[in-house]
Design a protein around this motif. Structure first.
Motif, short mmCIF file in Angstrom:
data_model
loop_
_atom_site.label_atom_id
_atom_site.label_comp_id
_atom_site.label_asym_id
_atom_site.label_seq_id
_atom_site.Cartn_x
_atom_site.Cartn_y
_atom_site.Cartn_z
N TYR A 35 0.77 -1.51 -0.09
CA TYR A 35 0.18 0.12 -0.12
C TYR A 35 0.95 0.64 0.13
O TYR A 35 2.58 1.03 0.58
N SER A 36 0.76 2.71 -0.37
CA SER A 36 1.09 4.06 0.03
C SER A 36 0.10 4.30 0.73
O SER A 36 -0.97 4.65 0.60
N GLN A 37 1.14 5.33 1.44
CA GLN A 37 0.61 5.80 2.97
C GLN A 37 -0.45 6.74 2.66
O GLN A 37 -1.23 7.42 2.90
N THR A 38 0.43 7.83 1.61
CA THR A 38 -1.05 8.43 1.08
C THR A 38 -2.44 8.07 0.74
O THR A 38 -3.14 9.17 1.30
N PRO A 39 -2.52 7.61 -0.32
CA PRO A 39 -4.15 7.09 -0.36
C PRO A 39 -4.43 6.81 1.17
O PRO A 39 -5.81 6.56 0.96
N VAL A 40 -3.93 5.88 1.77
CA VAL A 40 -4.68 5.02 2.83
C VAL A 40 -4.87 6.50 3.81
O VAL A 40 -6.40 6.32 3.83
N VAL A 44 0.47 13.53 2.86
CA VAL A 44 -0.59 14.21 2.09
C VAL A 44 -0.05 15.05 0.91
O VAL A 44 0.24 15.59 1.59
N SER A 45 -1.18 15.14 0.07
CA SER A 45 -0.80 15.45 -0.98
C SER A 45 -1.57 17.43 -1.13
O SER A 45 -2.51 16.76 0.03
N ALA A 74 4.28 9.51 11.25
CA ALA A 74 4.45 8.48 9.90
C ALA A 74 3.33 7.84 9.89
O ALA A 74 2.41 7.68 10.64
N LEU A 75 2.89 6.86 8.71
CA LEU A 75 1.52 5.66 8.72
C LEU A 75 1.79 4.73 8.88
O LEU A 75 2.65 3.78 8.47
N VAL A 76 2.13 4.51 10.92
CA VAL A 76 2.26 3.13 11.17
C VAL A 76 1.14 3.08 11.24
O VAL A 76 0.25 3.52 12.18
N PRO A 77 0.55 1.65 11.89
CA PRO A 77 -0.29 0.82 12.41
C PRO A 77 -0.81 1.41 14.01
O PRO A 77 -1.70 1.95 14.79
N TRP A 78 0.14 2.19 14.84
CA TRP A 78 0.45 2.29 15.73
C TRP A 78 0.61 3.56 16.41
O TRP A 78 0.15 4.13 17.77
N ALA A 79 0.40 4.26 15.05
CA ALA A 79 0.12 5.66 15.47
C ALA A 79 -1.16 6.16 15.71
O ALA A 79 -1.58 5.27 15.53
N LEU A 127 -9.93 4.47 13.47
CA LEU A 127 -10.24 5.63 12.99
C LEU A 127 -10.58 4.87 10.89
O LEU A 127 -11.75 5.23 11.05
N TRP A 128 -9.86 3.65 10.81
CA TRP A 128 -9.91 3.45 9.96
C TRP A 128 -10.93 2.65 9.67
O TRP A 128 -11.65 2.47 9.46
#
Length: 183
Positions: A10-15, A82-83, A131-136, A163-164
């Motif tokens: 996956y890419s962090q930005t779209p997530v 994100v952009s 960073a986009l990590v599960p524990w963030a 949130l997801w």
């Protein structure tokens, strides 16, 4: 042997964008979990500290009939996740969804343009993780500037997974949690 990295790319930005931007199309929800008490404790009349809301202005009757002006939301933390276009959409959703949460909390309240005298100025804020990590954790905050000049701030940190799981309702969910902490 199972290799997670090959199976789940996956890419962090779209997530993050999907997680937060989905709120732009969200419908009002009421979270099922009870909220914690407000962080700004009511003060006894005549004992208000400078900058801290007094009991006369920090109660359900006063806030329930107040006029609110939703200021431009603030993005804090990592902007590189994100952009600029995605960030703009997320900030728009924060404004809309914070107003929606206040409307659900205080149905008799009115909403006026920023700068209207006597209105409670509300500034929604998001503090993005580095960073986009599960524990963030992602923090959502409402800063309230009361007509008296006193201030209150409510904030809550949410795990990205939480949130997801809310999908398109993520921002509504987060702001409803904060709004329930208001008196």
């Amino acid at each position: 042997m199972f290799k997670f990295s090959q199976t789940f790319n996956y890419s962090q930005t779209p997530v993050l964008a999907a997680l937060l931007l989905g709120a732009a199309f969200a419908q009002p929800v009421t979270p099922a979990t009870p909220a914690a008490p407000a962080s700004a404790a009511p003060q006894a009349p005549g004992q208000s500290k400078p900058g801290v809301p007094s009991a006369a202005e920090w109660n359900p009757q006063t806030l329930g009939s107040a006029s609110y002006a939703i200021a431009e939301p603030v993005w804090e933390g990592s902007a590189a996740l994100v952009s600029a276009e995605q960030r703009s959409g997320i900030v728009s959703a924060l404004r809309r969804d914070s107003e929606g949460a206040l409307k659900r909390r205080y149905p008799q309240a009115t909403f006026v343009p920023v700068g209207t005298p006597g209105a409670v100025r509300v500034t929604p804020a998001i503090v993005a993780p580095s960073a986009l990590v599960p524990w963030a954790k992602l923090t959502v905050r409402l800063d309230l500037d009361l007509p008296s000049g006193n201030k209150a701030s409510l904030s809550e940190s949410f795990g990205l997974l939480t949130l997801w799981q809310q999908g398109a309702e993520a921002a509504n969910y987060a702001f409803d949690v904060l709004a329930k902490r208001l008196p």
